[in-house]
Design a protein around this motif. Sequence first.
Motif, PDB file in Angstrom:
ATOM      1  N   ASN B   3       0.798  -1.219   0.000  1.00 50.20           N
ATOM      2  CA  ASN B   3       0.000   0.000   0.000  1.00 50.20           C
ATOM      3  C   ASN B   3       0.832   1.272   0.000  1.00 50.20           C
ATOM      4  O   ASN B   3       0.474   2.262  -0.628  1.00 50.20           O
ATOM      5  N   ALA B   4       1.939   1.236   0.723  1.00 46.96           N
ATOM      6  CA  ALA B   4       2.800   2.413   0.819  1.00 46.96           C
ATOM      7  C   ALA B   4       3.336   2.811  -0.550  1.00 46.96           C
ATOM      8  O   ALA B   4       3.673   3.964  -0.781  1.00 46.96           O
ATOM      9  N   TYR B   5       3.419   1.849  -1.446  1.00 42.04           N
ATOM     10  CA  TYR B   5       3.986   2.142  -2.757  1.00 42.04           C
ATOM     11  C   TYR B   5       2.932   2.444  -3.814  1.00 42.04           C
ATOM     12  O   TYR B   5       3.243   2.741  -4.946  1.00 42.04           O
ATOM     13  N   ARG B   6       1.692   2.346  -3.394  1.00 40.64           N
ATOM     14  CA  ARG B   6       0.644   2.634  -4.373  1.00 40.64           C
ATOM     15  C   ARG B   6       0.432   4.131  -4.483  1.00 40.64           C
ATOM     16  O   ARG B   6       0.166   4.795  -3.496  1.00 40.64           O
ATOM     17  N   ASN B   7       0.579   4.644  -5.690  1.00 38.31           N
ATOM     18  CA  ASN B   7       0.427   6.079  -5.835  1.00 38.31           C
ATOM     19  C   ASN B   7      -1.026   6.442  -6.104  1.00 38.31           C
ATOM     20  O   ASN B   7      -1.462   6.553  -7.233  1.00 38.31           O
ATOM     21  N   ASN B   8      -1.767   6.649  -5.039  1.00 38.42           N
ATOM     22  CA  ASN B   8      -3.188   6.902  -5.195  1.00 38.42           C
ATOM     23  C   ASN B   8      -3.503   8.256  -5.810  1.00 38.42           C
ATOM     24  O   ASN B   8      -4.483   8.401  -6.503  1.00 38.42           O
ATOM     25  N   PHE B   9      -2.663   9.246  -5.511  1.00 34.81           N
ATOM     26  CA  PHE B   9      -2.989  10.581  -6.000  1.00 34.81           C
ATOM     27  C   PHE B   9      -2.883  10.654  -7.526  1.00 34.81           C
ATOM     28  O   PHE B   9      -3.713  11.273  -8.181  1.00 34.81           O
ATOM     29  N   LEU B  10      -1.855  10.020  -8.080  1.00 32.30           N
ATOM     30  CA  LEU B  10      -1.749  10.003  -9.545  1.00 32.30           C
ATOM     31  C   LEU B  10      -2.983   9.342 -10.147  1.00 32.30           C
ATOM     32  O   LEU B  10      -3.540   9.804 -11.140  1.00 32.30           O
ATOM     33  N   ARG B  11      -3.438   8.258  -9.518  1.00 35.18           N
ATOM     34  CA  ARG B  11      -4.638   7.580 -10.024  1.00 35.18           C
ATOM     35  C   ARG B  11      -5.859   8.472  -9.892  1.00 35.18           C
ATOM     36  O   ARG B  11      -6.713   8.514 -10.775  1.00 35.18           O
ATOM     37  N   VAL B  23      -0.788  13.388 -17.161  1.00 37.33           N
ATOM     38  CA  VAL B  23       0.233  13.788 -16.179  1.00 37.33           C
ATOM     39  C   VAL B  23       1.435  12.842 -16.189  1.00 37.33           C
ATOM     40  O   VAL B  23       2.590  13.258 -16.111  1.00 37.33           O
ATOM     41  N   LYS B  24       1.164  11.576 -16.349  1.00 33.38           N
ATOM     42  CA  LYS B  24       2.262  10.594 -16.315  1.00 33.38           C
ATOM     43  C   LYS B  24       3.206  10.732 -17.505  1.00 33.38           C
ATOM     44  O   LYS B  24       4.308  10.189 -17.509  1.00 33.38           O
ATOM     45  N   ILE B  53       2.477  15.450  -8.186  1.00 36.90           N
ATOM     46  CA  ILE B  53       1.329  14.540  -8.313  1.00 36.90           C
ATOM     47  C   ILE B  53       1.833  13.103  -8.296  1.00 36.90           C
ATOM     48  O   ILE B  53       1.317  12.239  -7.590  1.00 36.90           O
ATOM     49  N   ARG B  54       2.898  12.881  -9.026  1.00 41.40           N
ATOM     50  CA  ARG B  54       3.437  11.508  -9.099  1.00 41.40           C
ATOM     51  C   ARG B  54       4.040  11.082  -7.770  1.00 41.40           C
ATOM     52  O   ARG B  54       4.112   9.900  -7.452  1.00 41.40           O
TER      53      ARG B  54
END
Lengths: 298, 199
Positions: B3-11, B23-24, B53-54
Amino acid sequence: MAKQYSFYPGCSSQKKASSYNQLRSTQTICQELGIQLNEISDWNCCSASIGYCGGGELPRLVLSARNLALSEKEHPGQDLVATCAACWLATREAQERLEHDPQLKTEANEALKEAGLTFKGEKKVRHLVEVLIEDVGYDEIRKHVKKPLKGIKIAGYVGCQTNRPFGIVGESFENPVYLDKMIDAVGAEPITNYQKKVACCGGALMFSEPEKSQALVKDILEAAHDAGADMLVTPCPVCQMNTEVYQSFINKKYGTNFNMPSVYYSTIMSVAFGKTAKEAALDGQMIRAKQLEEVAAR
Amino acid sequence: MSNAYRNNFLREVTANVEEGEWVKMCMQCGVCSGSCPLGPHWEHPPQEIFMMIRAGKREEVLKSNSMWYCTSCYNCIARCPRGLPITHIMHGLAHYAKRLGMVPQNQQTAKFAQKFWDNLTKKGRVNELTLGLSLYFMNGFGEGVKTSLKMQGVGLGMLKTQRMDPLEILGGHGCKDVAGLQAALKKARQIEEAKAVKV
């Protein structure tokens, strides 16, 4: 017979609104050149480029889709023409994005159904400058010149939204030359090395960030002045207003002494076509364009 | 750990922000930041916003003043080597921050932009006179009187040149089918909100 176009004047071109002088001089040149602008009867605001706080992507696209749908219904087969940079940009963008994204188009039409309208995507959206260049042509414009604007040095201030992201057909982003060609066609002298030709005047942020925007306008005026310009000519209502009406504020803040008229391409064309000061809407200048008034009075 | 590595904000941005899927694609060249007329005033210029964002800096991005400095000059779009619709992304981020109630207090452009939207949706066309007046007074009555006095010359000039109509205060220009327009806008908003991914 006059060429027919579906016309979207926009909020600032309404009677006694901030670019009413653009509308008046536009009507003058169109009459002279055989261009008939048929106004979309119940057009609405496009939300320009500042509607994004309250309006999301789809509502903003729907604003322009409604105008396009009305134009399709009322003026089939006629290109949709706008004179305002923001109106043109928003309408053309909506047309292209809805055309290229079937889902967005379906959603826009679902919303438009509430107003009893359907957007089909049949329209070509053009700037009046494109009509003048492509359908009329510089040579034809030249033929209508009765009083060449000899000796008047004019900086063609193109600004942003008539130039990016779409731009006038056939022109470059960094150095568009259509205003220079128009200035030349009416017998005036274009300032071809005008450094701030495509710089930003702050746009709508003149209202919310006046100091920062006036600093941009100061540079635009200074570059014109330093290059020897007597006046600016622009296609955009916001550029015109921002470069004209805040000069006294800029003078006060920066100790400058600007008193430079900023007019529309339709203003200089009207005068060169031999029209009266009133027909050219010279009485719509806050900073009077005295050289143009003199030509008009001759 | 995962979970710590999941980039939720970019999603989140990809799903909910206008043109957010771009953005990516930013390669951090900085041409946008260097091309922006108000660039020096941005706390975080566009290139930095994209990296933030990333990096998942949700609060810092959405509560930032930065994107509200976009003048919509489209320089960044014209010059971006990757073709990112940067202007739209900035408008999209600003709108999203507004929707979430995260706009910094007293953000002048946010206030003006909201007034512009409210003004145009009321009658379908902008009433420049009431918009101008509401703008002068948006920071309180005292400020409003001060601004009105400062802008008096402009107002008189516009009046004299037939570019302002005091009668607009009585209602002025508008669409005939305001009801239809408002219904279409309401529907559009509903469609958009129904599509948004809940965070």
